[in-house]
Design a protein around this motif. Structure first.
Motif, PDB file in Angstrom:
ATOM      1  N   HIS A   1       1.041  -7.522  -7.993  1.00 40.00           N
ATOM      2  CA  HIS A   1       0.343  -6.297  -7.632  1.00 40.00           C
ATOM      3  C   HIS A   1      -0.262  -5.614  -8.844  1.00 40.00           C
ATOM      4  CE1 HIS A   1       1.688  -6.364  -3.473  1.00 40.00           C
ATOM      5  NE2 HIS A   1       2.879  -6.706  -3.918  1.00 40.00           N
TER       6      HIS A   1
ATOM      7  N   TYR B   1      -2.651  -3.465   4.870  1.00 38.43           N
ATOM      8  CA  TYR B   1      -2.976  -4.212   3.653  1.00 38.43           C
ATOM      9  C   TYR B   1      -2.194  -5.522   3.660  1.00 38.43           C
ATOM     10  CZ  TYR B   1      -3.835  -5.431  -1.199  1.00 38.43           C
ATOM     11  OH  TYR B   1      -4.214  -6.096  -2.341  1.00 38.43           O
TER      12      TYR B   1
ATOM     13  N   GLU C   1      -6.491  -3.496  -6.690  1.00 39.10           N
ATOM     14  CA  GLU C   1      -5.393  -2.744  -6.080  1.00 39.10           C
ATOM     15  C   GLU C   1      -4.845  -1.643  -6.987  1.00 39.10           C
ATOM     16  OE1 GLU C   1      -1.123  -3.936  -3.954  1.00 39.10           O
ATOM     17  OE2 GLU C   1      -1.952  -5.197  -5.539  1.00 39.10           O
TER      18      GLU C   1
ATOM     19  N   ALA D   1      -8.121  -6.857   3.227  1.00 31.23           N
ATOM     20  CA  ALA D   1      -7.854  -7.122   1.803  1.00 31.23           C
ATOM     21  C   ALA D   1      -8.578  -8.380   1.325  1.00 31.23           C
ATOM     22  CB  ALA D   1      -6.351  -7.215   1.557  1.00 31.23           C
TER      23      ALA D   1
ATOM     24  N   THR E   1      -3.866   0.941   3.320  1.00 32.98           N
ATOM     25  CA  THR E   1      -4.940   1.355   2.412  1.00 32.98           C
ATOM     26  C   THR E   1      -5.170   2.859   2.607  1.00 32.98           C
ATOM     27  OG1 THR E   1      -6.499   0.551   4.086  1.00 32.98           O
ATOM     28  CG2 THR E   1      -6.065  -0.877   2.197  1.00 32.98           C
TER      29      THR E   1
ATOM     30  N   ASN F   1      -1.506   0.052  -6.325  1.00 36.03           N
ATOM     31  CA  ASN F   1      -0.343   0.097  -5.441  1.00 36.03           C
ATOM     32  C   ASN F   1       0.655   1.139  -5.936  1.00 36.03           C
ATOM     33  OD1 ASN F   1       2.151  -0.617  -3.981  1.00 36.03           O
ATOM     34  ND2 ASN F   1       1.022  -2.467  -3.403  1.00 36.03           N
TER      35      ASN F   1
END
Length: 531
Positions: free
Chosen positions: A136, A94, A126, A514, A186, A128
């Protein structure tokens, strides 16, 4: 059969577009994928790319033409031919690239594509595991995780790079990219999170979304300058057509999207005539502006075991499989690389211009099996190559693969940057604690003088391979070679967009999965706004 939107290609961008457009139950969406469903179990195991790359049931198995920049070698270009596209085959890394990449796109006339414009799209996509912050997101469909495996040789590389003067960076997708550290992946709970898993699996029961596999699109259908649908070959080899009441969106990737445009009569008129195709609309830039990341893979033999040793016997393979089955941990959760570095080859470059991928194993290529000795790999690639290649047709038959001319290492800057990258890699290897673990410089050997740039470049030409990031062949912009505008609409026709890595005017400074997902998010927004 008619639908509102036809999306061609269920890869990283196409899955996103299908998800976002079909959210409105009043809109009918058809997603066509040339390959099969993603049922191969190796697709969903992170290390499964060893089994899926070069497997013609899920990989197009492209190969370049002999390339002068590689001393006449032709090299493999795997691309996903399955639900999820290349996100079902890739190394799971990623990486977004640098903010400056997107600001340059904007400065080239592509309004809405600057870093401030695209960062919210990355965050929206995303989920995360580190949580949400200024850079993020933690509520999107695409799971992004930390490594579930560590190996001493990769830790030693990170430490040696710091000893050599390069800073540690805990988040290359955060405030700044420069430095060394570890990749995020990912994955979700030790399983691959492809675009199909993230964006299609949760919505497969939507009545207004029709996903058709084994459907290779042969051309777009036109009424004058308006695209009205597509023609495709189904699983039985029969030609079918489907109408699009609103738009067709090509998401076939940097090889298939320009190929479909050219087969449809959209491209350089002279080239189309040479291949027996009647020109329908002149777009000379189709297939041009091809860019890719070329990697020089350095291999070092070790005086202690590496993953090469762990996977050699059936007993150890069984232990690895059991650990994965019980705990979703161990070597089977491994991505293409563990450690990374984004470094500068010269003090006068503003941002990193080379990237490292460090692997606790070595092989001639993914899918070829590991070497029969203890070793690790340190690959280095130039992030922003000047060299430009092209995709050209090889006749009018859609089943015939196009010719891929990468034109690697065709500028002086590219040659100097890759040469310096190899030298930096060798210098890091001579710093502790990594130096204490290296038994032999295997590829290149220690006999290659560190200060011989000509010999180093020749070695790179003979041994470098693609890192599988083809981009740019349907360039976004408003110059004579641009194929799509800033809203991803194909110049000069209506009802047709392109949404995949082919629209990049310049390749991003990092891995491309990404950004491809971000492009899908952006395209969906643009389509919905224009609707």
């Amino acid at each position: 059969m008619d639908t509102d939107y036809v999306i061609v290609g269920a890869g990283s961008a196409g899955c996103v577009v299908a998800n976002r457009l079909s959210k409105d139950p009043k809109v009918r969406v058809t997603l066509l994928e040339a390959g099969p469903p993603d049922r191969n179990p190796w697709i969903h195991i992170p290390v499964g790319y060893f089994k899926t790359m070069h497997n013609p049931t899920v990989d197009w198995c492209y190969k370049t033409e002999p390339d002068p920049g590689l001393n006449g070698r032709a090299i493999d270009w795997p691309r996903g031919k399955v639900l999820g596209g290349s996100s079902s085959l890739n190394g799971l890394l990623y990486v977004r690239g640098q903010p400056q990449d997107y600001d340059r796109w904007r400065q080239m006339g592509n309004t809405g594509w600057g870093w401030d414009d695209v960062l919210p799209l990355f965050k929206r996509a995303e989920n995360n595991e580190r949580g949400a912050d200024a850079y993020h997101g933690d509520a999107g469909p695409l799971s992004v995780s930390n490594m579930r495996i560590q190996r001493p040789i990769c830790d030693a590389w990170v430490a040696a790079a710091q000893t050599a003067g390069y800073p540690f960076n805990p988040d290359y997708n955060g405030e700044g990219q420069e430095g060394v550290g570890y990749f995020q992946l990912t994955t979700r709970n030790g399983r691959r999170c492809s675009a199909a898993v993230a964006y299609l699996r949760p919505i497969r029961d939507r009545k207004n979304l029709n996903i058709v596999t084994h459907a290779q699109v042969t051309r777009v259908l036109m009424d004058g300058k308006r695209v009205t649908g597509v023609e495709y070959r189904d699983k039985r080899g029969q030609i079918q057509t489907i109408g699009a009441n609103r738009e067709v969106i090509l998401s076939g990737g940097a090889i298939n999207s320009p190929q479909i445009l050219m087969l449809s009569g959209l491209g350089d008129p002279e080239h189309l005539k040479e291949n027996g195709i009647t020109p329908h609309h002149a777009l000379p830039g189709v297939g041009r502006n091809l860019q890719d990341h070329l990697q020089a893979r350095l291999v070092f033999k070790c005086n202690e075991p590496t993953l090469n040793d762990e996977v050699r016997s059936y007993a150890s393979q069984a232990r690895i499989a059991l650990k994965y089955a019980l705990f979703r941990a161990g070597p089977m959760t491994m991505a293409a690389s563990l450690a990374t570095g984004f470094l500068k080859t010269r003090p006068d470059v503003e941002t990193p211009d080379i990237q490292f991928h460090v692997q606790p194993w070595s092989a001639d290529s993914p899918g070829a099996g590991v070497h029969p000795f203890s070793a690790f790999t340190m690959s280095v690639c130039q992030l922003r190559p000047e060299s430009r290649g092209e995709i050209r047709l090889d006749g009018p038959d859609p089943k015939t693969y196009p010719k891929i001319h990468p034109h690697y290492l065709s500028t002086d800057l590219d040659c100097r940057t890759l040469t310096e990258g190899v030298k930096i890699a060798r210098r890091i290897a001579r710093h502790a604690p990594l130096s204490t673990k290296i038994a032999e410089e295997f590829r290149p050997s220690a006999d290659l003088p560190m200060d011989d740039d000509a010999a180093t470049l020749d070695w790179a030409r003979n041994h470098s391979v693609s890192i599988y990031h083809p981009t740019g062949t349907c360039k976004m912009g408003d110059d004579p070679n641009a194929v799509v505008d800033a809203r991803l609409r194909v110049h000069g026709v209506t009802g047709l967009r392109v949404a995949d890595c082919s629209i990049m005017p310049e390749i991003v400074s990092g891995n491309t999965n990404a950004p491809a997902i971000m492009i899908g998010e952006k395209c969906a927004d643009l389509v919905l706004e224009d609707a």
